[in-house]
Design a protein around this motif. Structure first.
Motif, PDB file in Angstrom:
ATOM      1  N   LEU A   1      -9.733 -39.692 -23.330  1.00 54.11           N
ATOM      2  CA  LEU A   1     -10.141 -41.102 -23.274  1.00 54.11           C
ATOM      3  C   LEU A   1     -10.183 -41.616 -21.837  1.00 54.11           C
ATOM      4  CD1 LEU A   1      -8.423 -42.914 -26.281  1.00 54.11           C
ATOM      5  CD2 LEU A   1     -10.854 -43.008 -25.667  1.00 54.11           C
ATOM      6  N   ALA A   2      -9.222 -41.183 -21.035  1.00 49.31           N
ATOM      7  CA  ALA A   2      -9.201 -41.613 -19.634  1.00 49.31           C
ATOM      8  C   ALA A   2     -10.455 -41.131 -18.907  1.00 49.31           C
ATOM      9  CB  ALA A   2      -7.945 -41.086 -18.945  1.00 49.31           C
ATOM     10  N   LYS A   3     -10.878 -39.911 -19.201  1.00 44.93           N
ATOM     11  CA  LYS A   3     -12.107 -39.390 -18.586  1.00 44.93           C
ATOM     12  C   LYS A   3     -13.321 -40.190 -19.061  1.00 44.93           C
ATOM     13  CE  LYS A   3     -10.636 -34.560 -18.051  1.00 44.93           C
ATOM     14  NZ  LYS A   3     -10.865 -33.162 -18.524  1.00 44.93           N
ATOM     15  N   ARG A   4     -13.348 -40.480 -20.346  1.00 47.84           N
ATOM     16  CA  ARG A   4     -14.493 -41.211 -20.916  1.00 47.84           C
ATOM     17  C   ARG A   4     -14.578 -42.627 -20.363  1.00 47.84           C
ATOM     18  NH1 ARG A   4     -17.632 -44.341 -22.199  1.00 47.84           N
ATOM     19  NH2 ARG A   4     -18.847 -44.587 -24.139  1.00 47.84           N
ATOM     20  N   CYS A   5     -13.432 -43.258 -20.174  1.00 51.35           N
ATOM     21  CA  CYS A   5     -13.401 -44.664 -19.767  1.00 51.35           C
ATOM     22  C   CYS A   5     -13.210 -44.862 -18.268  1.00 51.35           C
ATOM     23  CB  CYS A   5     -12.288 -45.389 -20.523  1.00 51.35           C
ATOM     24  SG  CYS A   5     -12.505 -45.353 -22.317  1.00 51.35           S
ATOM     25  N   HIS A   6     -13.021 -43.758 -17.543  1.00 55.63           N
ATOM     26  CA  HIS A   6     -12.861 -43.802 -16.084  1.00 55.63           C
ATOM     27  C   HIS A   6     -11.687 -44.683 -15.662  1.00 55.63           C
ATOM     28  CE1 HIS A   6     -16.739 -41.805 -15.962  1.00 55.63           C
ATOM     29  NE2 HIS A   6     -17.253 -42.783 -16.697  1.00 55.63           N
ATOM     30  N   VAL A   7     -10.550 -44.467 -16.329  1.00 50.85           N
ATOM     31  CA  VAL A   7      -9.323 -45.186 -15.994  1.00 50.85           C
ATOM     32  C   VAL A   7      -8.188 -44.174 -15.892  1.00 50.85           C
ATOM     33  CG1 VAL A   7     -10.056 -47.300 -17.162  1.00 50.85           C
ATOM     34  CG2 VAL A   7      -8.720 -45.593 -18.424  1.00 50.85           C
TER      35      VAL A   7
ATOM     36  N   THR B   1      -5.330 -49.262 -27.367  1.00 53.23           N
ATOM     37  CA  THR B   1      -5.679 -50.198 -26.296  1.00 53.23           C
ATOM     38  C   THR B   1      -5.908 -49.442 -24.999  1.00 53.23           C
ATOM     39  OG1 THR B   1      -3.367 -50.585 -25.648  1.00 53.23           O
ATOM     40  CG2 THR B   1      -4.310 -52.057 -27.326  1.00 53.23           C
ATOM     41  N   ILE B   2      -6.709 -50.049 -24.141  1.00 55.49           N
ATOM     42  CA  ILE B   2      -6.929 -49.531 -22.789  1.00 55.49           C
ATOM     43  C   ILE B   2      -6.733 -50.694 -21.832  1.00 55.49           C
ATOM     44  CG2 ILE B   2      -8.552 -48.458 -21.187  1.00 55.49           C
ATOM     45  CD1 ILE B   2      -9.927 -47.181 -23.542  1.00 55.49           C
ATOM     46  N   ALA B   3      -5.807 -50.514 -20.906  1.00 57.66           N
ATOM     47  CA  ALA B   3      -5.455 -51.580 -19.960  1.00 57.66           C
ATOM     48  C   ALA B   3      -5.099 -52.863 -20.697  1.00 57.66           C
ATOM     49  CB  ALA B   3      -6.598 -51.816 -18.980  1.00 57.66           C
ATOM     50  N   GLY B   4      -4.471 -52.719 -21.853  1.00 54.66           N
ATOM     51  CA  GLY B   4      -4.004 -53.862 -22.619  1.00 54.66           C
ATOM     52  C   GLY B   4      -5.043 -54.486 -23.532  1.00 54.66           C
TER      53      GLY B   4
ATOM     54  N   LYS C   1     -12.231 -50.873 -28.388  1.00 54.11           N
ATOM     55  CA  LYS C   1     -13.670 -51.145 -28.479  1.00 54.11           C
ATOM     56  C   LYS C   1     -14.090 -52.409 -27.738  1.00 54.11           C
ATOM     57  CE  LYS C   1     -14.673 -48.425 -32.581  1.00 54.11           C
ATOM     58  NZ  LYS C   1     -15.281 -48.393 -33.931  1.00 54.11           N
ATOM     59  N   GLU C   2     -13.110 -53.193 -27.299  1.00 53.49           N
ATOM     60  CA  GLU C   2     -13.439 -54.322 -26.416  1.00 53.49           C
ATOM     61  C   GLU C   2     -13.542 -53.852 -24.968  1.00 53.49           C
ATOM     62  OE1 GLU C   2     -10.903 -57.702 -26.759  1.00 53.49           O
ATOM     63  OE2 GLU C   2     -11.085 -57.814 -28.947  1.00 53.49           O
TER      64      GLU C   2
ATOM     65  N   VAL D   1     -14.463 -50.633 -24.022  1.00 55.03           N
ATOM     66  CA  VAL D   1     -15.566 -49.693 -23.813  1.00 55.03           C
ATOM     67  C   VAL D   1     -16.447 -49.669 -25.059  1.00 55.03           C
ATOM     68  CG1 VAL D   1     -14.248 -47.704 -24.675  1.00 55.03           C
ATOM     69  CG2 VAL D   1     -16.150 -47.326 -23.086  1.00 55.03           C
ATOM     70  N   ASP D   2     -17.750 -49.526 -24.835  1.00 50.69           N
ATOM     71  CA  ASP D   2     -18.707 -49.434 -25.944  1.00 50.69           C
ATOM     72  C   ASP D   2     -18.710 -47.986 -26.440  1.00 50.69           C
ATOM     73  OD1 ASP D   2     -20.689 -49.800 -27.771  1.00 50.69           O
ATOM     74  OD2 ASP D   2     -22.331 -49.832 -26.303  1.00 50.69           O
ATOM     75  N   VAL D   3     -17.989 -47.750 -27.498  1.00 45.98           N
ATOM     76  CA  VAL D   3     -17.864 -46.392 -28.026  1.00 45.98           C
ATOM     77  C   VAL D   3     -17.989 -46.448 -29.542  1.00 45.98           C
ATOM     78  CG1 VAL D   3     -15.337 -46.560 -28.103  1.00 45.98           C
ATOM     79  CG2 VAL D   3     -16.404 -44.308 -28.040  1.00 45.98           C
ATOM     80  N   SER D   4     -18.745 -45.528 -30.092  1.00 46.99           N
ATOM     81  CA  SER D   4     -18.990 -45.517 -31.538  1.00 46.99           C
ATOM     82  C   SER D   4     -17.898 -44.744 -32.267  1.00 46.99           C
ATOM     83  CB  SER D   4     -20.343 -44.869 -31.828  1.00 46.99           C
ATOM     84  OG  SER D   4     -20.305 -43.481 -31.498  1.00 46.99           O
ATOM     85  N   ASP D   5     -17.806 -44.970 -33.579  1.00 44.10           N
ATOM     86  CA  ASP D   5     -16.865 -44.210 -34.400  1.00 44.10           C
ATOM     87  C   ASP D   5     -17.196 -42.718 -34.359  1.00 44.10           C
ATOM     88  OD1 ASP D   5     -15.510 -46.500 -35.118  1.00 44.10           O
ATOM     89  OD2 ASP D   5     -16.607 -46.767 -37.003  1.00 44.10           O
TER      90      ASP D   5
END
Length: 306
Positions: free
Chosen positions: A154-160, A185-188, A192-193, A195-199
């Motif tokens: 997820l970190a790679k996908r979201c660049h965090v 959650t990502i960064a709190g 899906k808020e 990052v735009d990611v599908s199921d």
């Protein structure tokens, strides 16, 4: 005195011993393996870390040395082969487990068992049953490694940074595991808020996490660095009473509607072992996935003869 015994000096065991000595100040580390010469050689190799990382006495030993040990870490067992599931290993490894647990208990051991051998949820459950120890004093590495792999993906996908990711893999350390994406959650912020990611993409990512171990095994023969670090963190929490929370093979007693089974869920660990089990909030769909995972584990356990 702080004292740890490692049973099983294969790839995982040796990586764990190396990691432990670099992160945890111990008085003694005892290595037990059926290949006694290998255990002795690894002890000699590892003791050279003392100049850089501490003064731990490292030596090969026997099960009876567990009498005054704080933690016994079990990594022994037949490793998974390419194309083989963790559950395929159960009948091979149950017999090995009994030859380990019985003499350790007979030594007068009063510490905590930590199990990493696969299938870890099954073997952790059986370690408790064979030993008769209180459930809080038997711990498995559970889905801690799966969770690490998912957070990295997820970190790679979201660049965090990985530390910004809050999501767990729950259930079996294996094919019926699942991620609590609904609460992630990502960064709190809700996943899906942020990052735009599908199921479909999340399902593909989760599938990739399940396949990662097999990919590593095909590439280099074994996986060991991640689980070795998980084991070191558990030992550190026990020895120095530093409460940590990880998704572990923890004893469920009604959580998620499941009883008398060790399964991957967040749990707090300190010098008492498992301090408490956390029933993390799950959606109705995720609760069903947890119960499905438990049913598969119970099916296997019902077929095991001790």
């Amino acid at each position: 005195m702080s004292k740890v015994m490692l049973v099983g000096d294969g790839a995982v065991g040796s990586a764990f011993a190396n990691d432990l000595l670099q992160h945890v100040s111990l008085d003694e580390l005892i290595i037990v393996d059926r290949k006694t010469q290998k255990a002795a050689g690894d002890a000699m190799d590892l003791e050279d870390l003392a100049m850089f990382d501490g003064t731990t006495v490292v030596r090969a030993g026997k099960y009876e040395d567990a009498a005054d040990t704080d933690v016994v870490v079990i990594t022994a067992g037949i490793p998974r082969k390419p194309g083989e599931s963790r559950l395929d290993l159960v009948n091979k490894n149950v017999g090995i487990l009994k030859t380990i647990i019985d003499p350790i208990v007979n030594s007068g051991f009063k510490g905590i068992f930590v199990v990493a051998s696969n299938p870890v949820d099954i073997l952790t459950t059986l370690t408790q049953r064979i030993s008769g120890f209180p459930k809080n004093r038997v711990i498995g590495t559970g889905t801690s490694l799966d969770t690490a792999r998912l957070r990295v993906a997820l970190a790679k996908r979201c660049h965090v940074p990985v530390r910004e990711i809050s999501v767990d893999v729950l259930g079996e350390h294996g094919d019926t595991s699942f991620a609590n994406f609904d609460e992630a959650t990502i960064a709190g912020k809700p996943l899906k808020e942020f990052v735009d990611v599908s199921d479909e993409e999340l399902a593909e990512m989760q599938s990739g996490v399940k396949k990662k171990g097999g990919t590593i095994i095909r590439s280099k023969g074994a996986t060991y660095y991640g689980v070795a670090r998980c084991l070191s963190l558990i030992c550190e929490a026990i020895i120095f009473n530093r409460s940590i929370v990880l998704p572990l093979s923890a004893p469920l007693n009604g959580q998620y509607g499941i009883k008398d089974l060790y399964l991957g869920t967040p749990a707090s660990v300190n010098r008492t072992g498992i301090r408490y089990v956390i029933e993390t909030p799950l959606s109705e769909r995720e609760v069903a996935a947890m119960q499905h995972s438990a049913a598969k584990m119970k099916e296997v356990l019902d077929g095991v003869e001790l």
